[in-house]
Structures are given as C-alpha cells and as structure tokens.
Design a protein around this motif. Sequence first.
Motif, PDB file in Angstrom:
ATOM      1  N   LEU A 160     -11.724   6.185   4.692  1.00 56.38           N
ATOM      2  CA  LEU A 160     -12.125   7.566   4.971  1.00 56.38           C
ATOM      3  C   LEU A 160     -10.935   8.509   4.908  1.00 56.38           C
ATOM      4  O   LEU A 160     -11.050   9.640   4.422  1.00 56.38           O
ATOM      5  CB  LEU A 160     -12.838   7.650   6.320  1.00 56.38           C
ATOM      6  N   ASP A 161      -9.766   8.053   5.359  1.00 51.09           N
ATOM      7  CA  ASP A 161      -8.552   8.860   5.265  1.00 51.09           C
ATOM      8  C   ASP A 161      -8.194   9.112   3.803  1.00 51.09           C
ATOM      9  O   ASP A 161      -7.869  10.237   3.418  1.00 51.09           O
ATOM     10  CB  ASP A 161      -7.403   8.155   6.001  1.00 51.09           C
ATOM     11  N   ALA A 162      -8.287   8.075   2.991  1.00 51.81           N
ATOM     12  CA  ALA A 162      -7.995   8.218   1.558  1.00 51.81           C
ATOM     13  C   ALA A 162      -8.981   9.172   0.902  1.00 51.81           C
ATOM     14  O   ALA A 162      -8.596  10.012   0.080  1.00 51.81           O
ATOM     15  CB  ALA A 162      -8.031   6.854   0.874  1.00 51.81           C
ATOM     16  N   LEU A 163     -10.245   9.080   1.284  1.00 51.16           N
ATOM     17  CA  LEU A 163     -11.259   9.976   0.733  1.00 51.16           C
ATOM     18  C   LEU A 163     -10.965  11.428   1.096  1.00 51.16           C
ATOM     19  O   LEU A 163     -11.066  12.326   0.256  1.00 51.16           O
ATOM     20  CB  LEU A 163     -12.648   9.575   1.238  1.00 51.16           C
ATOM     21  N   GLN A 164     -10.562  11.674   2.340  1.00 50.44           N
ATOM     22  CA  GLN A 164     -10.215  13.031   2.756  1.00 50.44           C
ATOM     23  C   GLN A 164      -9.018  13.554   1.966  1.00 50.44           C
ATOM     24  O   GLN A 164      -8.999  14.721   1.566  1.00 50.44           O
ATOM     25  CB  GLN A 164      -9.927  13.082   4.258  1.00 50.44           C
ATOM     26  N   ARG A 165      -8.018  12.705   1.745  1.00 45.92           N
ATOM     27  CA  ARG A 165      -6.846  13.134   0.977  1.00 45.92           C
ATOM     28  C   ARG A 165      -7.234  13.477  -0.458  1.00 45.92           C
ATOM     29  O   ARG A 165      -6.744  14.460  -1.018  1.00 45.92           O
ATOM     30  CB  ARG A 165      -5.760  12.051   0.990  1.00 45.92           C
ATOM     31  N   VAL A 166      -8.114  12.687  -1.039  1.00 47.07           N
ATOM     32  CA  VAL A 166      -8.560  12.966  -2.408  1.00 47.07           C
ATOM     33  C   VAL A 166      -9.308  14.295  -2.460  1.00 47.07           C
ATOM     34  O   VAL A 166      -9.062  15.127  -3.331  1.00 47.07           O
ATOM     35  CB  VAL A 166      -9.442  11.816  -2.949  1.00 47.07           C
ATOM     36  N   LYS A 167     -10.213  14.497  -1.508  1.00 43.33           N
ATOM     37  CA  LYS A 167     -10.982  15.748  -1.492  1.00 43.33           C
ATOM     38  C   LYS A 167     -10.092  16.959  -1.261  1.00 43.33           C
ATOM     39  O   LYS A 167     -10.327  18.023  -1.810  1.00 43.33           O
ATOM     40  CB  LYS A 167     -12.078  15.678  -0.424  1.00 43.33           C
ATOM     41  N   ALA A 168      -9.051  16.790  -0.446  1.00 43.63           N
ATOM     42  CA  ALA A 168      -8.126  17.885  -0.152  1.00 43.63           C
ATOM     43  C   ALA A 168      -7.072  18.040  -1.253  1.00 43.63           C
ATOM     44  O   ALA A 168      -6.304  19.000  -1.250  1.00 43.63           O
ATOM     45  CB  ALA A 168      -7.435  17.652   1.189  1.00 43.63           C
ATOM     46  N   LYS A 169      -7.051  17.095  -2.184  1.00 49.75           N
ATOM     47  CA  LYS A 169      -6.097  17.100  -3.299  1.00 49.75           C
ATOM     48  C   LYS A 169      -4.658  17.141  -2.805  1.00 49.75           C
ATOM     49  O   LYS A 169      -3.815  17.852  -3.349  1.00 49.75           O
ATOM     50  CB  LYS A 169      -6.394  18.253  -4.256  1.00 49.75           C
ATOM     51  N   THR A 170      -4.364  16.377  -1.745  1.00 46.03           N
ATOM     52  CA  THR A 170      -3.011  16.339  -1.197  1.00 46.03           C
ATOM     53  C   THR A 170      -2.184  15.192  -1.760  1.00 46.03           C
ATOM     54  O   THR A 170      -0.977  15.136  -1.525  1.00 46.03           O
ATOM     55  CB  THR A 170      -3.043  16.216   0.345  1.00 46.03           C
ATOM     56  N   GLN A 225      -0.106  13.185  -4.480  1.00 43.88           N
ATOM     57  CA  GLN A 225       0.679  13.490  -5.671  1.00 43.88           C
ATOM     58  C   GLN A 225       0.757  12.238  -6.533  1.00 43.88           C
ATOM     59  O   GLN A 225       0.899  11.136  -6.001  1.00 43.88           O
ATOM     60  CB  GLN A 225       2.090  13.951  -5.273  1.00 43.88           C
ATOM     61  N   PRO A 226       0.692  12.403  -7.840  1.00 41.23           N
ATOM     62  CA  PRO A 226       0.811  11.229  -8.713  1.00 41.23           C
ATOM     63  C   PRO A 226       2.151  10.539  -8.492  1.00 41.23           C
ATOM     64  O   PRO A 226       3.153  11.195  -8.209  1.00 41.23           O
ATOM     65  CB  PRO A 226       0.728  11.813 -10.125  1.00 41.23           C
ATOM     66  N   SER A 252       4.720   7.159  -9.950  1.00 39.64           N
ATOM     67  CA  SER A 252       4.953   6.174 -11.004  1.00 39.64           C
ATOM     68  C   SER A 252       4.763   4.776 -10.418  1.00 39.64           C
ATOM     69  O   SER A 252       4.742   4.589  -9.201  1.00 39.64           O
ATOM     70  CB  SER A 252       6.376   6.318 -11.552  1.00 39.64           C
ATOM     71  N   ILE A 253       4.663   3.806 -11.304  1.00 39.09           N
ATOM     72  CA  ILE A 253       4.547   2.414 -10.872  1.00 39.09           C
ATOM     73  C   ILE A 253       5.777   2.026 -10.044  1.00 39.09           C
ATOM     74  O   ILE A 253       5.658   1.359  -9.012  1.00 39.09           O
ATOM     75  CB  ILE A 253       4.388   1.467 -12.088  1.00 39.09           C
ATOM     76  N   ASP A 254       6.964   2.459 -10.496  1.00 41.93           N
ATOM     77  CA  ASP A 254       8.188   2.138  -9.758  1.00 41.93           C
ATOM     78  C   ASP A 254       8.165   2.724  -8.349  1.00 41.93           C
ATOM     79  O   ASP A 254       8.584   2.070  -7.388  1.00 41.93           O
ATOM     80  CB  ASP A 254       9.424   2.640 -10.517  1.00 41.93           C
ATOM     81  N   GLU A 255       7.662   3.963  -8.202  1.00 49.31           N
ATOM     82  CA  GLU A 255       7.567   4.585  -6.872  1.00 49.31           C
ATOM     83  C   GLU A 255       6.591   3.809  -5.979  1.00 49.31           C
ATOM     84  O   GLU A 255       6.869   3.587  -4.797  1.00 49.31           O
ATOM     85  CB  GLU A 255       7.113   6.041  -6.996  1.00 49.31           C
ATOM     86  N   LEU A 256       5.475   3.408  -6.543  1.00 50.08           N
ATOM     87  CA  LEU A 256       4.501   2.641  -5.770  1.00 50.08           C
ATOM     88  C   LEU A 256       5.080   1.296  -5.343  1.00 50.08           C
ATOM     89  O   LEU A 256       4.908   0.872  -4.201  1.00 50.08           O
ATOM     90  CB  LEU A 256       3.216   2.429  -6.583  1.00 50.08           C
ATOM     91  N   ARG A 257       5.766   0.628  -6.253  1.00 51.05           N
ATOM     92  CA  ARG A 257       6.390  -0.651  -5.913  1.00 51.05           C
ATOM     93  C   ARG A 257       7.367  -0.475  -4.760  1.00 51.05           C
ATOM     94  O   ARG A 257       7.403  -1.294  -3.837  1.00 51.05           O
ATOM     95  CB  ARG A 257       7.110  -1.237  -7.116  1.00 51.05           C
ATOM     96  N   LYS A 258       8.170   0.583  -4.818  1.00 55.15           N
ATOM     97  CA  LYS A 258       9.154   0.840  -3.761  1.00 55.15           C
ATOM     98  C   LYS A 258       8.450   1.119  -2.440  1.00 55.15           C
ATOM     99  O   LYS A 258       8.852   0.593  -1.392  1.00 55.15           O
ATOM    100  CB  LYS A 258      10.042   2.025  -4.167  1.00 55.15           C
ATOM    101  N   ASN A 259       7.402   1.921  -2.461  1.00 52.30           N
ATOM    102  CA  ASN A 259       6.657   2.257  -1.233  1.00 52.30           C
ATOM    103  C   ASN A 259       6.043   1.033  -0.572  1.00 52.30           C
ATOM    104  O   ASN A 259       5.905   0.972   0.651  1.00 52.30           O
ATOM    105  CB  ASN A 259       5.553   3.274  -1.526  1.00 52.30           C
TER     106      ASN A 259
END
Length: 94
Positions: free
Chosen positions: A66-76, A78-79, A81-88
């Motif tokens: 539900l939190d992810a859905l709210q973020r998507v609807k609010a467009k908060t 940010q894209p 990269s794969i490298d950024e996601l791996r690091k996170n």
Amino acid sequence: MPNQINYTEACNNFDKIYEEAINSREPVVVNREGAESVSIIPTAELNSIIETAYLFQSPENVARLLDALQRVKAKTNQPQSIDELRKNFGLDKE
C-alpha cells in the motif's frame, strides 16, 4: 457484475461462454437450480487473484504494498539505475 447463465444454457453453449470469459476477462457465473453456482474465469485472472490473496496474507507485506501504491500515485518515486538498486539493497559487487 459478472454475466450469469443457467446450467442448461452453459452446457449447450460452452464455446460461446468460453470465448466470452476470455475476451471480457470477466467471470461468467453458471447457476444450477438447487446447487451452488460456479464461475468460468480465465486461468490468468484466477492466478492473479490467488497471487494477490497470497501477497495480502502478511500485514507487513500489505503495508509495504500500500505504501508503494501511494508513492506511485503521488509520483514521488524517481527512476533508478540497476547499479543504484543493487547498492540500495546491498547487492553491489564491492
């Protein structure tokens, strides 16, 4: 509201009912006098419902979804990269 049909009609017109369920992506309810009704639903739709029910079994997962859905609807979001996601997620190759 799903389309409803009686058992005899369903037996006589199964090809039509099959195509209707596939094309509309909506269940077709078959009613039989004195018995419980059944629904004809595309397998992909059924699998989606089962997966959703599974994901919503955990209160923690519900909160995250539900939190992810709210973020998507609010467009908060940010894209990234794969490298950024791996690091996170601690998956970087250091």
